[in-house]
Write a protein that holds these residues in place. Structure first.
Motif, PDB file in Angstrom:
ATOM      1  N   ALA A  35      41.802  35.317  45.543  1.00  0.00           N
ATOM      2  CA  ALA A  35      41.161  35.884  44.371  1.00  0.00           C
ATOM      3  C   ALA A  35      40.033  36.895  44.462  1.00  0.00           C
ATOM      4  O   ALA A  35      39.749  37.714  43.385  1.00  0.00           O
ATOM      5  N   ASN A  36      39.060  36.965  45.699  1.00  0.00           N
ATOM      6  CA  ASN A  36      37.993  37.627  45.593  1.00  0.00           C
ATOM      7  C   ASN A  36      38.486  39.229  45.319  1.00  0.00           C
ATOM      8  O   ASN A  36      37.585  39.959  44.952  1.00  0.00           O
ATOM      9  N   CYS A  37      39.578  39.585  45.810  1.00  0.00           N
ATOM     10  CA  CYS A  37      40.133  40.945  45.602  1.00  0.00           C
ATOM     11  C   CYS A  37      41.107  41.075  44.646  1.00  0.00           C
ATOM     12  O   CYS A  37      41.246  41.986  43.690  1.00  0.00           O
ATOM     13  N   THR A  40      41.244  35.744  40.022  1.00  0.00           N
ATOM     14  CA  THR A  40      41.168  34.445  39.541  1.00  0.00           C
ATOM     15  C   THR A  40      42.734  34.226  39.605  1.00  0.00           C
ATOM     16  O   THR A  40      43.522  34.952  38.462  1.00  0.00           O
ATOM     17  N   ASN A  41      43.417  33.205  40.302  1.00  0.00           N
ATOM     18  CA  ASN A  41      44.896  33.040  40.056  1.00  0.00           C
ATOM     19  C   ASN A  41      45.721  34.221  40.130  1.00  0.00           C
ATOM     20  O   ASN A  41      46.784  34.433  39.728  1.00  0.00           O
ATOM     21  N   ALA A  44      44.340  40.071  38.807  1.00  0.00           N
ATOM     22  CA  ALA A  44      43.442  41.224  39.041  1.00  0.00           C
ATOM     23  C   ALA A  44      42.722  41.865  37.717  1.00  0.00           C
ATOM     24  O   ALA A  44      43.427  42.070  36.871  1.00  0.00           O
ATOM     25  N   VAL A  45      41.615  42.197  37.959  1.00  0.00           N
ATOM     26  CA  VAL A  45      41.008  43.059  36.895  1.00  0.00           C
ATOM     27  C   VAL A  45      41.929  44.339  36.519  1.00  0.00           C
ATOM     28  O   VAL A  45      41.955  45.082  37.516  1.00  0.00           O
ATOM     29  N   ALA A  48      41.268  48.232  38.136  1.00  0.00           N
ATOM     30  CA  ALA A  48      40.109  48.258  39.150  1.00  0.00           C
ATOM     31  C   ALA A  48      40.915  48.548  40.644  1.00  0.00           C
ATOM     32  O   ALA A  48      40.082  48.631  41.625  1.00  0.00           O
ATOM     33  N   MET A  50      43.225  47.013  42.452  1.00  0.00           N
ATOM     34  CA  MET A  50      43.644  45.927  43.190  1.00  0.00           C
ATOM     35  C   MET A  50      45.169  45.505  42.721  1.00  0.00           C
ATOM     36  O   MET A  50      45.403  45.234  41.574  1.00  0.00           O
ATOM     37  N   THR A  76      45.244  48.837  54.708  1.00  0.00           N
ATOM     38  CA  THR A  76      43.952  49.080  55.038  1.00  0.00           C
ATOM     39  C   THR A  76      43.285  47.757  55.572  1.00  0.00           C
ATOM     40  O   THR A  76      42.703  47.544  56.807  1.00  0.00           O
ATOM     41  N   VAL A  77      43.267  46.725  54.794  1.00  0.00           N
ATOM     42  CA  VAL A  77      42.778  45.445  55.028  1.00  0.00           C
ATOM     43  C   VAL A  77      43.975  44.301  55.451  1.00  0.00           C
ATOM     44  O   VAL A  77      44.046  43.511  56.321  1.00  0.00           O
TER      45      VAL A  77
END
Lengths: 101, 426
Positions: A35-37, A40-41, A44-45, A48, A50, A76-77
């Protein structure tokens, strides 16, 4: 990955899972590590940049994560992060995000 | 004085708001837990714990967040404010989103914790009784290790800017006012410290500012460590390729004291005068943690049970974020603190329901660092609980850094910030 392979993987995942020890909320707990990226649930914003995972088909999520893990999908990650989760955990995550509205 | 009964009365109004917000879903056994959790510190760890306790308990657990500041100001991205690429407003988020989750937010200071009686005393809001307390106070500086800075006046002249807020803006001002041809010196404490790549990111983005606005100026990194602590290859490459003649890196340069009036860093064998001297002192767990009686390793960091984030010696006290004695290869990062908050929230709900914490917690981390205004490098890792070693360990193979600095990760870093702020605060 075809449907049969998928079903087999799912069965394997279930078989490989810990017998009684697993927390009934483990899918929720694992999803919270994303959820950090991804919001939540999985919400994504908007705008933004993601990927919003909430409500994606389960098979799509499993496939993406497997491809990241195998290095077959450019990232990338996520090629690094995806290696941190077992097949069983990927199944749990995918089912959980797929169920989010 | 605010006791539990008063709190429940006060919280009654909030419950209605949560229901109207659409959170009245089906109630599973875990959401019947009930109880009152007091969270102290509304940063990456505490705010996340507060929200997730409310969200996951479907409003059945009362949550009070005690936070000194009126608004959240992010340390991640604050180096871009220092470099003039962002404003403080860009990294500031309201606590109103947490109120919508039914979190009672009290802006106050904690003056005492009685872990036996499970009460927290506030400076102006009386006492709070809790079933479980979550302490996420961030860091306290060891000013006694930089004696000349051990007073408030000196701290307004030689800045740390290692807690985002007024210090961030003040450091920006010092840099903006510095003449071209000046020297900016940054001292880095011995690891472990908050945000391992942070000092090198700061040096890089300030070098970018100098290169584009004050090209005769220099950035000097005085590192107490024997080498670059994080993302070494990528940072060194950026300094060589982007900032040749601007950035100078000096390892094994531990700060002993400063000469405030002359903006001089006093090292063991050397004195270094700067036009802008930026000292990041060594630090430890926020004072609150020691006040609670929680065991500190080396008198600095709280030792926790990684299944629950509970202090290993004080029952009912959970410690998050930079205050913890980090597990192997676990950075003191905002991302990690957010993950601590979720593990703590899940464990607390289980414990309040009389059940054991989740035996298999997982945590991820991705730290993005800007090396100029647009190009970013990352380090990422996934951590899982090791039952035998009773700590969190990096999953073999599940870690790494960027192949090279790139602009795509610059957009992801900005997107990450928006998403994690929303994840913890809205």
């Amino acid at each position: 990955m075809n449907r049969l392979t998928f079903a087999c993987l799912a069965a394997l995942a279930l078989a490989a899972g810990p017998a009684a020890a697993q927390d009934p909320n483990q899918a929720r707990n694992l999803a919270a590590t994303c959820a950090n990226c991804h919001g939540t649930n999985g919400h994504a914003v908007p705008g933004a940049g993601m990927a919003a995972i909430a409500g994606q088909p389960k098979e799509t999520i499993v496939q993406r994560l497997q491809e990241f893990r195998a290095g077959k999908r450019e990232a990338t990650v996520m090629h690094q992060i995806a290696k941190g989760y077992t097949d069983a955990q990927v199944e749990l995550l995918a089912a959980w995000f797929a169920a989010q509205k | 004085m605010l006791n539990r009964r008063d709190f429940l009365k006060a919280a009654g109004g909030c419950a209605g708001i949560v229901t109207l917000g659409g959170c009245a879903g089906s109630v599973d056994s875990r959401s019947k837990a009930g109880g009152h959790v007091v969270v102290v510190g509304g940063g990456y760890g505490g705010a996340t714990a507060a929200k997730y306790l409310r969200m996951w308990s479907k409003g059945s657990v009362e949550v009070t967040l005690v936070e000194r500041n009126r608004e959240f100001i992010s340390c991640p991205i604050s180096n871009l404010v220092v470099a003039g690429e962002r404003t403080l407003a860009d990294i500031t988020v309201s606590y109103d989103g947490l109120k919508k989750w039914g979190v009672r937010v009290i802006h106050d200071d904690v003056v005492g914790i009685d872990a036996d009686k499970r009460r927290i005393r506030l400076a102006t809001h009386g006492e709070l009784a809790y079933d479980r307390a979550v302490l996420s106070p961030g860091i306290a500086f060891l000013w006694d290790q930089v004696p000349a800075l051990n007073n408030a006046d000196a701290q307004t002249k030689i800045l740390h800017a290692w807690k985002a807020g007024p210090q961030t803006v003040a450091l920006r001002k010092q840099l903006a006012e510095m003449k071209d041809g000046g020297v900016y010196a940054l001292t880095v404490p011995k690891a472990p410290y908050r945000c391992p790549p942070g000092p090198y990111e700061r040096a890089s983005v300030i070098a970018h500012y100098f290169k584009t606005h004050k090209p005769k100026s220099k950035v000097l990194i005085l590192d107490a460590n024997e080498d670059v602590v994080s993302k070494k290859g990528l940072f060194v490459k950026a300094w060589q390729e982007l900032y040749k003649g601007i950035v100078e890196y000096r390892p094994n340069s531990e700060l002993r004291d400063v000469d405030v009036a002359n903006r001089t860093a006093i090292l063991e064998f050397d004195k270094v005068r700067a036009d802008v001297l930026n000292v990041v002192p060594p630090h430890r767990a926020g004072d609150l943690v020691a006040q609670s009686g929680a065991k500190l390793a080396n008198n600095r960091w709280a030792e926790v049970d990684w299944l629950s984030m509970e202090s290993i010696n004080v029952k009912g006290i959970h410690v998050l974020g930079d205050s913890t004695l980090s597990a192997p290869l676990m950075p003191k990062s905002g991302f990690m603190a957010n993950q601590h908050g979720k593990v703590a929230a899940a464990a607390i709900l289980n414990l309040l329901a009389g059940e054991a914490p989740n035996p298999e917690p997982m945590m991820t981390n991705t730290c993005y660092s800007f090396v100029d205004a647009k190009n970013v490098i990352h380090v990422a890792s996934v951590h899982r609980y090791d039952a035998e070693k009773r700590t969190m360990l990096v999953v073999p193979g599940a870690s790494g850094v960027s192949a090279a600095r790139n602009e795509l990760e610059g957009t992801y870093a900005a997107g990450w910030a928006k998403n994690i702020w929303a994840d913890m605060l809205t």
